[in-house]
Enzyme design. Structure first.
Site, PDB file in Angstrom:
ATOM      1  N   LYS A  22      -6.013  -5.683 -19.225  1.00  0.00           N
ATOM      2  CA  LYS A  22      -6.523  -6.626 -18.226  1.00  0.00           C
ATOM      3  C   LYS A  22      -7.757  -6.063 -17.541  1.00  0.00           C
ATOM      4  O   LYS A  22      -8.766  -6.764 -17.367  1.00  0.00           O
ATOM      5  CB  LYS A  22      -5.445  -6.905 -17.185  1.00  0.00           C
ATOM      6  CG  LYS A  22      -5.938  -7.668 -15.955  1.00  0.00           C
ATOM      7  CD  LYS A  22      -4.845  -7.850 -14.918  1.00  0.00           C
ATOM      8  CE  LYS A  22      -4.644  -6.626 -14.055  1.00  0.00           C
ATOM      9  NZ  LYS A  22      -5.537  -6.594 -12.875  1.00  0.00           N
ATOM     10  N   ASN A  23      -7.704  -4.795 -17.143  1.00  0.00           N
ATOM     11  CA  ASN A  23      -8.798  -4.206 -16.389  1.00  0.00           C
ATOM     12  C   ASN A  23     -10.035  -3.954 -17.227  1.00  0.00           C
ATOM     13  O   ASN A  23     -11.104  -3.655 -16.687  1.00  0.00           O
ATOM     14  CB  ASN A  23      -8.339  -2.903 -15.713  1.00  0.00           C
ATOM     15  CG  ASN A  23      -7.364  -3.159 -14.581  1.00  0.00           C
ATOM     16  OD1 ASN A  23      -7.300  -4.256 -14.030  1.00  0.00           O
ATOM     17  ND2 ASN A  23      -6.580  -2.151 -14.236  1.00  0.00           N
ATOM     18  N   CYS A 116      -6.450  -6.891   0.408  1.00  0.00           N
ATOM     19  CA  CYS A 116      -5.656  -6.357  -0.700  1.00  0.00           C
ATOM     20  C   CYS A 116      -4.422  -5.675  -0.137  1.00  0.00           C
ATOM     21  O   CYS A 116      -4.520  -4.857   0.783  1.00  0.00           O
ATOM     22  CB  CYS A 116      -6.482  -5.360  -1.507  1.00  0.00           C
ATOM     23  SG  CYS A 116      -5.603  -4.672  -2.907  1.00  0.00           S
ATOM     24  N   ARG A 121     -10.362  -2.126  -0.284  1.00  0.00           N
ATOM     25  CA  ARG A 121     -11.183  -1.975  -1.483  1.00  0.00           C
ATOM     26  C   ARG A 121     -12.561  -2.560  -1.179  1.00  0.00           C
ATOM     27  O   ARG A 121     -12.879  -3.678  -1.593  1.00  0.00           O
ATOM     28  CB  ARG A 121     -10.562  -2.701  -2.678  1.00  0.00           C
ATOM     29  CG  ARG A 121      -9.229  -2.132  -3.133  1.00  0.00           C
ATOM     30  CD  ARG A 121      -8.767  -2.843  -4.388  1.00  0.00           C
ATOM     31  NE  ARG A 121      -7.515  -2.317  -4.885  1.00  0.00           N
ATOM     32  CZ  ARG A 121      -6.985  -2.671  -6.065  1.00  0.00           C
ATOM     33  NH1 ARG A 121      -7.589  -3.541  -6.825  1.00  0.00           N
ATOM     34  NH2 ARG A 121      -5.836  -2.175  -6.462  1.00  0.00           N
ATOM     35  N   ASP A 307      -2.342   3.438 -10.686  1.00  0.00           N
ATOM     36  CA  ASP A 307      -1.615   2.254 -11.145  1.00  0.00           C
ATOM     37  C   ASP A 307      -0.310   2.591 -11.861  1.00  0.00           C
ATOM     38  O   ASP A 307       0.427   1.685 -12.261  1.00  0.00           O
ATOM     39  CB  ASP A 307      -2.499   1.415 -12.080  1.00  0.00           C
ATOM     40  CG  ASP A 307      -3.489   0.551 -11.318  1.00  0.00           C
ATOM     41  OD1 ASP A 307      -3.381   0.465 -10.084  1.00  0.00           O
ATOM     42  OD2 ASP A 307      -4.378  -0.045 -11.956  1.00  0.00           O
ATOM     43  N   ARG A 399       0.221 -11.380 -13.152  1.00  0.00           N
ATOM     44  CA  ARG A 399      -1.179 -10.981 -13.121  1.00  0.00           C
ATOM     45  C   ARG A 399      -1.477  -9.882 -14.133  1.00  0.00           C
ATOM     46  O   ARG A 399      -2.633  -9.755 -14.573  1.00  0.00           O
ATOM     47  CB  ARG A 399      -1.574 -10.490 -11.725  1.00  0.00           C
ATOM     48  CG  ARG A 399      -1.572 -11.551 -10.635  1.00  0.00           C
ATOM     49  CD  ARG A 399      -2.039 -10.960  -9.314  1.00  0.00           C
ATOM     50  NE  ARG A 399      -3.187 -10.094  -9.520  1.00  0.00           N
ATOM     51  CZ  ARG A 399      -3.252  -8.824  -9.116  1.00  0.00           C
ATOM     52  NH1 ARG A 399      -2.254  -8.265  -8.474  1.00  0.00           N
ATOM     53  NH2 ARG A 399      -4.349  -8.112  -9.353  1.00  0.00           N
TER      54      ARG A 399
END
Length: 427
Positions: A22-23, A116, A121, A307, A399
């Site tokens: 995803k990133n 967030c 961020r 993460d 997500r």
């Protein structure tokens, strides 16, 4: 609203296919704005964040056709250089359209992203970097307004005061169309950065040093089309490796590479988990013995990823001994601790560190997800818990994890996604 229900005590055996990252996919999609020629991505994951970026790009005028993991994008005709609040607020990565829009069209208006849950961020590094490339940047009525005098950015020297993946990506894309050479100093080194550089190079950009802390970019007047396969998701890879570690068993993670999770793999090995490269992917195994408690500190790549911190903490709750986990990236990323404590975990938080004293077993409970990685850490805890664990607010999971329930179930986990009793009663 859906829930995930897990009954623990079942080891995992089989194979788990790892999706595209995803990133990586999000900046790759934004890069389509840099060219009037078609850009095709393969191995694109099916996630809510991808859908959000698709909606944002379409409102700019990008034609997008999706067929499974294949995504064809055509930004030949852009209708608007404004990224509205209603779309940007859904996903912070939306700010990645700022650099490409200013670089190609000389102007952009992008809504400031919202807050967030895991901490601040800021986008100031993005804005400072664009200023270093000659842009005039202002913030008016909640929108970032950026213009390139004369219609084109100019090459410059950008020094990041601290490592930022998003800012590095935004400035790489902007510099690809700037006049002259740009140098990004103290740049992020993540595999997603290297993956973006590969696509930009295929589009005609000239980039050296991606994957190191200094990136040189020779700007081009225009870029062309390209086709690119999205790199495997290293966070998904690490998450499922920890799922095997906490549940026990023997699983092959396919379509991924051990090099993507070097730091996490070394930490897991110290805890007693087997990780090895096999044909087609990575074998992860853990026998009857509980893992050992080991210390860990999150760091920018190539260090242990923030993460994966929540998932690793879940693993350490059932370890032999104790573990000191230190979070150096985000200041508010221990929100999963109270939920793990509800399941019987023994965790003491002091500022940016958490002392985790392993217990023999966790107990199933009702828990609440607070963010994407916290969500999956609770699923992992449920795999090791006695009885049933019910995870609420799982929309966070959509997500970032494609078919989490299906992948775990296929390896023997007793896990399912159900409508909450309240939601069912209201239907």
């Amino acid at each position: 609203m859906d829930q995930i229900r897990v009954r623990g005590g079942r080891p995992l055996r089989g194979t788990i296919p790892i999706s595209g990252a995803k990133n990586a996919a999000l900046p790759l999609m934004a890069a389509s704005l840099l060219s009037g020629k078609p850009v095709k991505l393969t191995n694109v994951p099916d996630l809510a964040d991808i859908a959000s970026m698709t909606s944002l790009l379409r409102q700019h005028g990008v034609r997008i056709d999706r067929d499974g993991g294949d995504m064809a994008m055509d930004a030949a005709r852009i209708d608007s250089t404004v990224a509205p609040y209603d779309l940007v607020r859904k996903m912070r990565a939306s700010v990645l359209v700022l650099g490409p829009l200013v670089a190609r069209f000389g102007q952009a208006q992008v809504s400031l992203p919202g807050g967030c849950a895991i901490g601040n961020r800021p986008v100031d590094l993005h804005l400072k970097g664009l200023t270093d490339l000659g842009a005039e940047v202002n913030i008016e009525a909640g929108y970032i307004e950026a213009k390139a005098p004369g219609g084109r950015l100019r090459g410059g020297r950008v020094t990041f005061p601290f490592v930022s993946v998003g800012a590095t990506e935004n400035l790489m894309m902007a510099a690809a169309l700037a006049e002259g050479e740009s140098v990004l100093i103290n740049a992020a080194r993540e595999p997603e950065i290297s993956d973006l550089a590969k696509l930009l190079t295929a589009m005609g950009a000239e980039i050296e040093g991606a994957g190191t802390d200094t990136i040189h970019i020779q700007g081009k007047p225009e870029l062309g089309g390209a086709e690119h396969k999205v790199v495997a998701d290293r966070i998904e890879t690490g998450t499922y490796a920890m799922a095997v570690a906490i549940a026990g068993g023997d699983v092959v993670l396919t379509d991924t590479d051990l090099v993507l999770i070097d730091a996490a793999a070394e930490t897991l090995r110290r805890a007693g988990v087997t990780l090895e490269t096999v044909e087609g992917g990575i074998r992860v195994a853990r026998g009857e013995d509980r893992v050992l408690g080991v210390d860990m500190m999150t760091e920018p790549y190539p260090g242990f990823p923030t993460d994966l911190q929540a998932q690793f903490m879940s693993l350490m709750t059932v370890s032999q001994g104790a573990s000191m986990i230190t979070e150096t990236i985000f200041e508010n990323r221990f929100m999963h601790v109270p939920e793990l404590s509800r399941m019987g975990a023994n965790i003491t938080v002091h500022h940016a560190s958490a002392m985790v004293r392993g217990v023999e077993t966790l107990k199933g409970a009702q828990v609440m997800a607070t963010d994407l990685r916290a969500s999956v850490s609770l699923v992992l805890a449920g795999l090791a818990a006695e009885g049933e664990t019910v995870i609420n607010r799982i929309y966070h999971l959509d997500r970032g994890y494609q078919d989490l329930v299906g992948k775990l179930s296929a390896c023997g986990a007793d896990v399912g996604r159900v409508a909450s009793e309240r939601a069912a009663a209201e239907e």
